[in-house]
Design a protein around this motif. Structure first.
Motif, PDB file in Angstrom:
ATOM      1  N   PHE A   1       0.807  -1.214   0.000  1.00 19.01           N
ATOM      2  CA  PHE A   1       0.000   0.000   0.000  1.00 19.01           C
ATOM      3  C   PHE A   1       0.845   1.271   0.000  1.00 19.01           C
ATOM      4  CE2 PHE A   1      -2.734  -3.087   2.414  1.00 19.01           C
ATOM      5  CZ  PHE A   1      -3.609  -3.319   1.370  1.00 19.01           C
ATOM      6  N   VAL A   2       2.059   1.139   0.468  1.00 23.96           N
ATOM      7  CA  VAL A   2       2.921   2.298   0.697  1.00 23.96           C
ATOM      8  C   VAL A   2       4.310   1.989   0.157  1.00 23.96           C
ATOM      9  CG1 VAL A   2       4.135   3.484   2.592  1.00 23.96           C
ATOM     10  CG2 VAL A   2       1.665   3.227   2.688  1.00 23.96           C
ATOM     11  N   ARG A   3       5.021   3.032  -0.298  1.00 26.63           N
ATOM     12  CA  ARG A   3       6.410   2.854  -0.731  1.00 26.63           C
ATOM     13  C   ARG A   3       7.304   3.828   0.022  1.00 26.63           C
ATOM     14  NH1 ARG A   3       7.782   0.860  -6.644  1.00 26.63           N
ATOM     15  NH2 ARG A   3       9.786   1.507  -5.842  1.00 26.63           N
ATOM     16  N   ARG A   4       8.512   3.383   0.274  1.00 24.52           N
ATOM     17  CA  ARG A   4       9.522   4.268   0.863  1.00 24.52           C
ATOM     18  C   ARG A   4      10.481   4.664  -0.242  1.00 24.52           C
ATOM     19  NH1 ARG A   4      11.950   3.305   6.749  1.00 24.52           N
ATOM     20  NH2 ARG A   4      12.823   5.363   7.108  1.00 24.52           N
ATOM     21  N   GLU A   5      10.585   5.964  -0.509  1.00 27.02           N
ATOM     22  CA  GLU A   5      11.425   6.471  -1.589  1.00 27.02           C
ATOM     23  C   GLU A   5      12.612   7.209  -0.997  1.00 27.02           C
ATOM     24  OE1 GLU A   5      10.686   5.671  -4.612  1.00 27.02           O
ATOM     25  OE2 GLU A   5       8.509   5.604  -4.905  1.00 27.02           O
ATOM     26  N   HIS A   6      13.808   6.687  -1.230  1.00 34.27           N
ATOM     27  CA  HIS A   6      15.031   7.348  -0.778  1.00 34.27           C
ATOM     28  C   HIS A   6      15.517   8.305  -1.859  1.00 34.27           C
ATOM     29  CE1 HIS A   6      16.153   5.142   2.942  1.00 34.27           C
ATOM     30  NE2 HIS A   6      15.376   4.209   2.422  1.00 34.27           N
ATOM     31  N   THR A   7      15.926   9.494  -1.444  1.00 36.95           N
ATOM     32  CA  THR A   7      16.598  10.375  -2.380  1.00 36.95           C
ATOM     33  C   THR A   7      18.069   9.950  -2.456  1.00 36.95           C
ATOM     34  OG1 THR A   7      16.830  12.680  -3.062  1.00 36.95           O
ATOM     35  CG2 THR A   7      17.211  12.189  -0.722  1.00 36.95           C
ATOM     36  N   TRP A   8      18.873  10.643  -3.240  1.00 32.07           N
ATOM     37  CA  TRP A   8      20.275  10.223  -3.405  1.00 32.07           C
ATOM     38  C   TRP A   8      21.159  11.427  -3.682  1.00 32.07           C
ATOM     39  CZ3 TRP A   8      16.467   9.440  -7.053  1.00 32.07           C
ATOM     40  CH2 TRP A   8      16.660   9.971  -8.326  1.00 32.07           C
ATOM     41  N   SER A   9      22.455  11.186  -3.643  1.00 32.53           N
ATOM     42  CA  SER A   9      23.431  12.241  -3.924  1.00 32.53           C
ATOM     43  C   SER A   9      23.803  12.192  -5.397  1.00 32.53           C
ATOM     44  CB  SER A   9      24.679  12.064  -3.057  1.00 32.53           C
ATOM     45  OG  SER A   9      25.693  12.947  -3.472  1.00 32.53           O
ATOM     46  N   ILE A  10      23.468  13.248  -6.120  1.00 36.90           N
ATOM     47  CA  ILE A  10      23.791  13.294  -7.550  1.00 36.90           C
ATOM     48  C   ILE A  10      25.296  13.306  -7.760  1.00 36.90           C
ATOM     49  CG2 ILE A  10      23.649  14.746  -9.617  1.00 36.90           C
ATOM     50  CD1 ILE A  10      20.855  15.599  -8.676  1.00 36.90           C
ATOM     51  N   VAL A  11      26.008  14.085  -6.953  1.00 37.53           N
ATOM     52  CA  VAL A  11      27.456  14.264  -7.176  1.00 37.53           C
ATOM     53  C   VAL A  11      28.269  13.073  -6.684  1.00 37.53           C
ATOM     54  CG1 VAL A  11      27.310  16.765  -7.140  1.00 37.53           C
ATOM     55  CG2 VAL A  11      27.706  15.535  -4.999  1.00 37.53           C
ATOM     56  N   ASN A  12      27.648  12.194  -5.911  1.00 39.23           N
ATOM     57  CA  ASN A  12      28.344  10.993  -5.424  1.00 39.23           C
ATOM     58  C   ASN A  12      27.849   9.737  -6.140  1.00 39.23           C
ATOM     59  OD1 ASN A  12      30.117  12.153  -3.477  1.00 39.23           O
ATOM     60  ND2 ASN A  12      28.368  12.441  -2.116  1.00 39.23           N
ATOM     61  N   ASN A  13      27.727   9.849  -7.470  1.00 41.13           N
ATOM     62  CA  ASN A  13      27.355   8.701  -8.307  1.00 41.13           C
ATOM     63  C   ASN A  13      26.073   8.006  -7.868  1.00 41.13           C
ATOM     64  OD1 ASN A  13      29.526   8.865 -10.157  1.00 41.13           O
ATOM     65  ND2 ASN A  13      30.892   7.940  -8.634  1.00 41.13           N
ATOM     66  N   GLY A  14      25.079   8.823  -7.469  1.00 42.93           N
ATOM     67  CA  GLY A  14      23.776   8.258  -7.137  1.00 42.93           C
ATOM     68  C   GLY A  14      23.722   7.503  -5.832  1.00 42.93           C
TER      69      GLY A  14
ATOM     70  N   GLU B   1      22.733   6.308  -2.419  1.00 42.98           N
ATOM     71  CA  GLU B   1      21.453   6.471  -1.728  1.00 42.98           C
ATOM     72  C   GLU B   1      21.629   7.211  -0.421  1.00 42.98           C
ATOM     73  OE1 GLU B   1      18.934   3.234   0.350  1.00 42.98           O
ATOM     74  OE2 GLU B   1      18.142   3.312  -1.701  1.00 42.98           O
ATOM     75  N   SER B   2      20.740   8.164  -0.179  1.00 40.77           N
ATOM     76  CA  SER B   2      20.755   8.940   1.054  1.00 40.77           C
ATOM     77  C   SER B   2      19.936   8.240   2.132  1.00 40.77           C
ATOM     78  CB  SER B   2      20.181  10.329   0.774  1.00 40.77           C
ATOM     79  OG  SER B   2      19.916  11.021   1.983  1.00 40.77           O
ATOM     80  N   LYS B   3      20.224   8.570   3.386  1.00 43.81           N
ATOM     81  CA  LYS B   3      19.376   8.088   4.480  1.00 43.81           C
ATOM     82  C   LYS B   3      18.034   8.810   4.480  1.00 43.81           C
ATOM     83  CE  LYS B   3      23.169   6.794   7.588  1.00 43.81           C
ATOM     84  NZ  LYS B   3      23.802   7.052   8.909  1.00 43.81           N
ATOM     85  N   LEU B   4      17.998   9.947   3.823  1.00 42.05           N
ATOM     86  CA  LEU B   4      16.775  10.750   3.766  1.00 42.05           C
ATOM     87  C   LEU B   4      15.746  10.069   2.872  1.00 42.05           C
ATOM     88  CD1 LEU B   4      15.662  13.528   4.748  1.00 42.05           C
ATOM     89  CD2 LEU B   4      16.421  14.464   2.553  1.00 42.05           C
ATOM     90  N   SER B   5      14.555   9.877   3.394  1.00 45.39           N
ATOM     91  CA  SER B   5      13.515   9.194   2.616  1.00 45.39           C
ATOM     92  C   SER B   5      12.149   9.787   2.927  1.00 45.39           C
ATOM     93  CB  SER B   5      13.504   7.694   2.908  1.00 45.39           C
ATOM     94  OG  SER B   5      13.107   7.453   4.255  1.00 45.39           O
ATOM     95  N   LYS B   6      11.230   9.582   2.003  1.00 46.60           N
ATOM     96  CA  LYS B   6       9.839   9.942   2.210  1.00 46.60           C
ATOM     97  C   LYS B   6       8.974   8.699   2.063  1.00 46.60           C
ATOM     98  CE  LYS B   6       9.538  14.845   0.987  1.00 46.60           C
ATOM     99  NZ  LYS B   6       8.851  15.846   0.125  1.00 46.60           N
ATOM    100  N   ILE B   7       7.867   8.703   2.756  1.00 48.70           N
ATOM    101  CA  ILE B   7       6.906   7.615   2.671  1.00 48.70           C
ATOM    102  C   ILE B   7       5.772   8.086   1.765  1.00 48.70           C
ATOM    103  CG2 ILE B   7       5.542   5.944   3.961  1.00 48.70           C
ATOM    104  CD1 ILE B   7       8.518   6.053   4.750  1.00 48.70           C
TER     105      ILE B   7
END
Length: 470
Positions: free
Chosen positions: A292-305, A307-313
């Motif tokens: 029902f829900v997804r967790r989407e992590h953002t990422w660092s563009i300058v560090n070759n993608g 994955e960041s610890k920062l995420s949204k539900i």
């Protein structure tokens, strides 16, 4: 029964018939996503045995689940009614009646079947090792909608370690398969008309089966959602009571917060008036596991993608949002047979449209001619405002190994999209603050076209019409 798609899953299960040993398959996914239908569809070609647990209610005890299983044994195997005091005995009777030919054995909604009996999983594991595994032409499929329970008690259990041949998670059907439910009316039904129905159902097969393709989407929605006998009128409560039982109110509160749009975990804590809690995180993870829900992590563009610890539900399920916004506020009136005049708001239809596109992101890759081995990161992209950077939210971003960013704007409009979208896109591009060595391409994904003045600006590198997904 209509059955469309699932070619890859069918192929994976059928390959197991080439083995000279029994196979144990775990089949997970959202309620109504077609787990039972898939097993039944495959089972048509073989000997097929199906057993299902009862939905949880106050009077459904562990003993009652065993009694129902015993009755199913009696009916399916045409044997005298067995005693229902022990799962080990019931599984023994089942094993003794499996023929020496290719057999698909489905234990459906296994969470309902065994979660109230502490002996169930131990008996299942023992019976697999000592009995079921001896049938070299057997494929035992364990299926359930409460995927979190399956993950914790079967997939992560040392008792089942090394025994599972295949773990399949069924996702929503891709849009080009959803169109098949319109049958002969598919070509004569506009993309926008299809969107209005898909904005309620997503790619959930059981909901798509309820479509009357010769009627308008709004007429279908009125029948299914705004009459007390409508299939989708009571579906929300069934989902939460059947999957989450007494904890249902907390899950509902989380989903209600997410209906307004993606949120950080701290936003969910605030909405529930809760301190940071492992319990709340567990509830969120359950909703993710249940589809029902997804967790989407953002990422660092300058560090070759990276994955960041920062995420949204994100609430990825279209039906749940539709229910909360349009059905729940009128529930009492619908139960009293009052007519509800339904009309989508552009905001909600936009969120639903975005969900459909994100669920079909591989199609975007194909349309942009991007091979998967060239993509290092993709998804909804966001960054928080700090002293050094501006906050921004990009509907969908693709980063490639060649340092090219495909900045995708998923834009719903009832009319053609005009050139005012350019300023929005420029603000987002500016917030990215791209360093030298990075290139970008702008992509507009729309449903009702672009105005001539927007086309003439040539601002967008690519324009993708919703019809191309269909």
């Amino acid at each position: 029964m209509l059955f469309h798609g699932r070619e890859q899953e069918i192929e994976l299960i059928l390959k197991l018939t080439k083995k000279k040993a029994a196979s144990l398959v775990v089949l997970r996914g959202r309620r109504r996503i077609g787990k039972s239908s898939l097993a039944e569809h495959i089972g048509k070609a073989f000997n097929f045995l199906e057993f299902a647990g009862l939905p949880p209610e106050e009077n459904i005890t562990a003993q009652k689940q065993r009694e129902i299983f015993a009755q199913q044994l009696q009916r399916m195997l045409k044997i005298p009614l067995p005693r229902a005091d022990d799962w080990g005995n019931l599984f023994l009777i089942l094993s003794n009646n499996i023929p020496k030919k290719q057999t698909i054995l489905l234990l459906d909604e296994i969470t309902w079947m065994g979660s109230k009996d502490p002996t169930f999983l131990g008996n299942l594991k023992t019976c697999w090792d000592q009995m079921f595994k001896q049938h070299n032409k057997l494929i035992l499929i364990i299926s359930g909608s409460a995927s979190g329970w399956i993950e914790n008690n079967i997939l992560a259990s040392t008792g089942f370690m090394g025994r599972i041949s295949l773990d399949l998670v069924l996702e929503e059907l891709p849009l080009n398969i959803c169109v098949k439910f319109w049958g002969k009316f598919a070509k004569s039904t506009s993309s926008y008309e299809k969107l209005k129905y898909l904005a309620v159902t997503g790619g959930v097969p059981r909901y798509l089966e309820e479509l009357y393709p010769d009627e308008s989407s709004i007429d279908n929605i009125q029948r299914l959602c705004f009459t007390k006998s409508g299939f989708l009128f009571t579906e929300f409560e069934k989902i939460f009571s059947d999957l989450f039982d007494k904890r249902a109110p907390i899950y509902k509160n989380i989903v209600t917060r997410l209906a307004d749009g993606p949120a950080y975990l701290e936003d969910i804590y605030a909405a529930l008036d809760s301190n940071k809690s492992g319990t709340i995180i567990d509830y969120v993870e359950d909703l993710i596991a249940c589809g029902f829900v997804r967790r989407e992590h953002t990422w660092s563009i300058v560090n070759n993608g990276r994955e960041s610890k920062l995420s949204k539900i994100r609430l990825s399920d279209n039906y749940l949002r539709f229910y909360l916004y349009y059905i729940q506020p009128h529930k009492a009136r619908i139960e009293n047979n009052n007519k509800i005049d339904f009309n989508y708001s552009a905001t909600i239809l936009g969120l639903q449209f975005e969900n459909l596109i994100l669920a079909n992101r591989e199609k975007i890759h194909n349309l942009l001619d991007l091979k998967s081995n060239k993509i290092i990161a993709n998804g909804p992209y966001f960054q928080k405002t700090t002293k050094r950077i501006h906050g921004c939210q990009i509907d969908y971003l693709i980063q490639t190994k060649e340092n090219i960013l495909y900045i995708c704007e998923v834009k719903f409009s009832r009319d053609k999209i005009g050139s005012n979208v350019i300023a929005e896109m420029q603000a987002k591009i500016g917030a990215l603050n791209l360093t030298k060595g990075y290139s970008y391409r702008t992509v507009l994904i729309h449903v009702n076209g672009m105005t001539d003045d927007l086309i003439e600006t040539e601002f967008f590198s690519y324009s993708i019409d919703f019809a191309q997904f269909l």
